[in-house]
Motif scaffolding. Sequence first.
Motif, PDB file in Angstrom:
ATOM      1  N   SER A 152       5.468  -4.399   1.267  1.00 26.34           N
ATOM      2  CA  SER A 152       6.500  -4.680   0.239  1.00 26.34           C
ATOM      3  C   SER A 152       6.575  -6.302   0.140  1.00 26.34           C
ATOM      4  O   SER A 152       6.316  -6.851   1.108  1.00 26.34           O
ATOM      5  CB  SER A 152       7.511  -3.913   0.142  1.00 26.34           C
ATOM      6  N   SER A 153       7.287  -6.637  -0.733  1.00 30.03           N
ATOM      7  CA  SER A 153       7.402  -8.335  -1.160  1.00 30.03           C
ATOM      8  C   SER A 153       8.347  -8.655   0.062  1.00 30.03           C
ATOM      9  O   SER A 153       8.289  -9.993   0.243  1.00 30.03           O
ATOM     10  CB  SER A 153       8.154  -8.565  -2.423  1.00 30.03           C
ATOM     11  N   ASP A 154       8.917  -8.202   0.817  1.00 32.16           N
ATOM     12  CA  ASP A 154       9.860  -8.529   1.921  1.00 32.16           C
ATOM     13  C   ASP A 154       9.111  -8.692   3.278  1.00 32.16           C
ATOM     14  O   ASP A 154       9.562  -8.937   4.151  1.00 32.16           O
ATOM     15  CB  ASP A 154      11.324  -7.583   1.890  1.00 32.16           C
ATOM     16  N   GLY A 155       7.921  -8.320   3.186  1.00 32.52           N
ATOM     17  CA  GLY A 155       6.956  -8.138   4.303  1.00 32.52           C
ATOM     18  C   GLY A 155       6.983  -7.008   5.137  1.00 32.52           C
ATOM     19  O   GLY A 155       6.100  -7.086   6.063  1.00 32.52           O
ATOM     20  N   VAL A 156       7.534  -6.022   4.745  1.00 32.31           N
ATOM     21  CA  VAL A 156       7.852  -4.757   5.717  1.00 32.31           C
ATOM     22  C   VAL A 156       6.239  -4.013   5.194  1.00 32.31           C
ATOM     23  O   VAL A 156       6.049  -3.929   4.173  1.00 32.31           O
ATOM     24  CB  VAL A 156       9.149  -3.934   5.217  1.00 32.31           C
ATOM     25  N   GLN A 157       5.723  -3.510   6.247  1.00 35.38           N
ATOM     26  CA  GLN A 157       4.209  -2.893   6.435  1.00 35.38           C
ATOM     27  C   GLN A 157       4.342  -1.606   6.527  1.00 35.38           C
ATOM     28  O   GLN A 157       5.064  -1.111   7.787  1.00 35.38           O
ATOM     29  CB  GLN A 157       3.232  -3.684   7.040  1.00 35.38           C
ATOM     30  N   THR A 158       3.944  -0.455   6.100  1.00 33.80           N
ATOM     31  CA  THR A 158       3.793   0.880   6.491  1.00 33.80           C
ATOM     32  C   THR A 158       2.324   1.556   6.254  1.00 33.80           C
ATOM     33  O   THR A 158       1.816   1.261   5.446  1.00 33.80           O
ATOM     34  CB  THR A 158       4.657   1.630   5.445  1.00 33.80           C
ATOM     35  N   PRO A 159       2.034   2.215   7.510  1.00 34.28           N
ATOM     36  CA  PRO A 159       0.534   2.596   7.634  1.00 34.28           C
ATOM     37  C   PRO A 159       0.906   4.128   7.138  1.00 34.28           C
ATOM     38  O   PRO A 159       1.586   4.670   7.654  1.00 34.28           O
ATOM     39  CB  PRO A 159       0.433   2.585   9.133  1.00 34.28           C
ATOM     40  N   LEU A 160      -0.310   4.418   6.298  1.00 33.19           N
ATOM     41  CA  LEU A 160      -0.506   5.801   5.708  1.00 33.19           C
ATOM     42  C   LEU A 160      -1.959   6.162   5.952  1.00 33.19           C
ATOM     43  O   LEU A 160      -2.759   5.313   6.122  1.00 33.19           O
ATOM     44  CB  LEU A 160      -0.454   5.852   4.256  1.00 33.19           C
ATOM     45  N   ASP A 161      -2.152   7.424   6.183  1.00 40.07           N
ATOM     46  CA  ASP A 161      -3.565   8.230   6.390  1.00 40.07           C
ATOM     47  C   ASP A 161      -4.071   7.909   4.816  1.00 40.07           C
ATOM     48  O   ASP A 161      -3.618   8.136   3.922  1.00 40.07           O
ATOM     49  CB  ASP A 161      -3.424   9.477   6.624  1.00 40.07           C
ATOM     50  N   ALA A 162      -5.230   7.277   4.913  1.00 42.61           N
ATOM     51  CA  ALA A 162      -6.028   6.871   3.662  1.00 42.61           C
ATOM     52  C   ALA A 162      -6.234   7.913   2.656  1.00 42.61           C
ATOM     53  O   ALA A 162      -6.553   7.900   1.553  1.00 42.61           O
ATOM     54  CB  ALA A 162      -7.192   5.936   4.100  1.00 42.61           C
ATOM     55  N   THR A 163      -6.614   9.209   3.386  1.00 42.96           N
ATOM     56  CA  THR A 163      -6.983  10.207   2.579  1.00 42.96           C
ATOM     57  C   THR A 163      -5.885  11.090   2.129  1.00 42.96           C
ATOM     58  O   THR A 163      -5.952  11.695   0.898  1.00 42.96           O
ATOM     59  CB  THR A 163      -8.185  10.976   3.239  1.00 42.96           C
ATOM     60  N   SER A 164      -4.949  11.161   2.735  1.00 42.40           N
ATOM     61  CA  SER A 164      -3.812  12.306   2.487  1.00 42.40           C
ATOM     62  C   SER A 164      -2.424  11.421   1.880  1.00 42.40           C
ATOM     63  O   SER A 164      -1.735  12.134   1.021  1.00 42.40           O
ATOM     64  CB  SER A 164      -3.304  13.007   3.562  1.00 42.40           C
ATOM     65  N   GLY A 165      -2.581   9.981   2.113  1.00 43.10           N
ATOM     66  CA  GLY A 165      -1.377   9.348   1.968  1.00 43.10           C
ATOM     67  C   GLY A 165      -0.101   9.582   2.427  1.00 43.10           C
ATOM     68  O   GLY A 165       1.135   9.224   2.351  1.00 43.10           O
ATOM     69  N   GLU A 166      -0.110  10.388   3.692  1.00 42.55           N
ATOM     70  CA  GLU A 166       0.757  10.580   4.436  1.00 42.55           C
ATOM     71  C   GLU A 166       0.932   9.566   5.431  1.00 42.55           C
ATOM     72  O   GLU A 166       0.020   8.931   5.804  1.00 42.55           O
ATOM     73  CB  GLU A 166       0.783  11.991   5.007  1.00 42.55           C
TER      74      GLU A 166
END
Length: 481
Positions: free
Chosen positions: A338-352
């Motif tokens: 996000s623009s505030d620099g927060v990063q979130t890892p997700l499974d690339a195939t499921s989006g979870e």
Amino acid sequence: MARGLKRTLRRWLYIGHRWVGIVTCLFFAMWFISGVVMMYVAFPGLSDKERLAALPHIQWEKVALSPDDAMKAAAATRYPRDLRLSMLADEPVYRMTAWDGKRQAISAADGRTIVNLSEQQALAVARHHRASRSPQLEEIIDRDQWSVTARYDPLRPLYLITLGDDAGTKLYVSSRTGEIALDTNRTERVWNWLGSIPHWIYPAVLRKDGPLWRLVVLWISGICLIVSVTGIWIGILRVRLKRRYASGRITPYRGWMAWHHLTGLIAGIFVLTWMFSGWLSLNPGEYFAGRNTTPEVLQRYAGHDAPTIAAKLPTPQSQAVEARFVWLDGSPMMIVASSDGVQTPLDATSGESAKLTQDRLGAAAAKLLPRAQITEQLILREYDAYWYAHHHDRELPVLRAMFDDDAKTWFHISPVTGDIVGRVDSSRRTYRWMFNALHSFDFQLLLMYRPAWDIVVWLLSILGTIVSVSGVVIGWRYLRG
């Protein structure tokens, strides 16, 4: 004969220090004064937080290509070093960095390769910057004082755009990929002419030739190092602590010469260590190992090399300004920011959500060095002597994986994204003490109580400046007559 030879050598020691010192004291004074400026104003750069803050939200409804489609359009034969989705003004694009450093931008809307960004597109990119008021194109440049280093070569030429804000911010937008390569403001530009530029001997006309610049700085700092050694030697020879001079003083000199002699004795060891560590910063003879992680190590960590990651479009994420597509130990991930620099890892195939446990990261880390074993894994929740944030941002907490290879390598891994954020071995740890500690006084005790660090460095810089300026005055008097 021995006494005569000793007298002759001492005479030439004094003459050599005096005449070579006339020039080198100018460099000493410049380094000490500019070093104080550098304590508070860094050379212009673009941090990840600044870069993300300047990006608009991804318009997912315009994304028609998957990452696999983009790699196919780019004719990639291997998975790239870096692959991310973001906006180029109002168009979503995939940006790729190959292992040889080549960069490409592929439209996520229609798959065309983006080249030769127009002036209007560059201005549209600049309008999304938070400081943008009335952006205007200043010029198209290949390189200037702030973009002189080779790291910007894959992005040149650059659009130089003024944003019209009170801080005098200027953006450098790549004409090849539409990325913001750099930003500067008026304060940085002014103070760096008194800080980093003289300190690093960094005028663009010299720095654009990296090997020549390195050779020039090595020779200048090497000669100054010899002058500082001879100065300490002469200072010790001329001081009398017990059998004092007829005047009752410990020095035979008066005026500026006395200042030069006595402050040189007090601060000489610090001048010497600063000079030595500054010379060492250029890694003469390539004695110390590099800091970068090799492509082979990164590929083992990823566990995947083919130009594929998912057969479908990426899962839309609200408020995301960037999506990175990575492999971790054979598993595909999408890391949204996000623009505030927060990063979130997700499974690339499921989006979870992708759970990056210590066990999972440890299993991936175990493959970094196939001929070595992990001896210890630590979660650092506080900075220590080898992981600290004095001159740049560093993530906490961080996982440290320690190996039993000959180099005793440590890898620092982000528990949030799984990225390898640092690598040090025994050579780099030695360098940390011989350069960072001696040159920047990056001692943990001082860094814990920041005003203490400022006071110590200021006092030593003042002493070094007195030694240098007194040498300049003495030299000027010799030249006059």
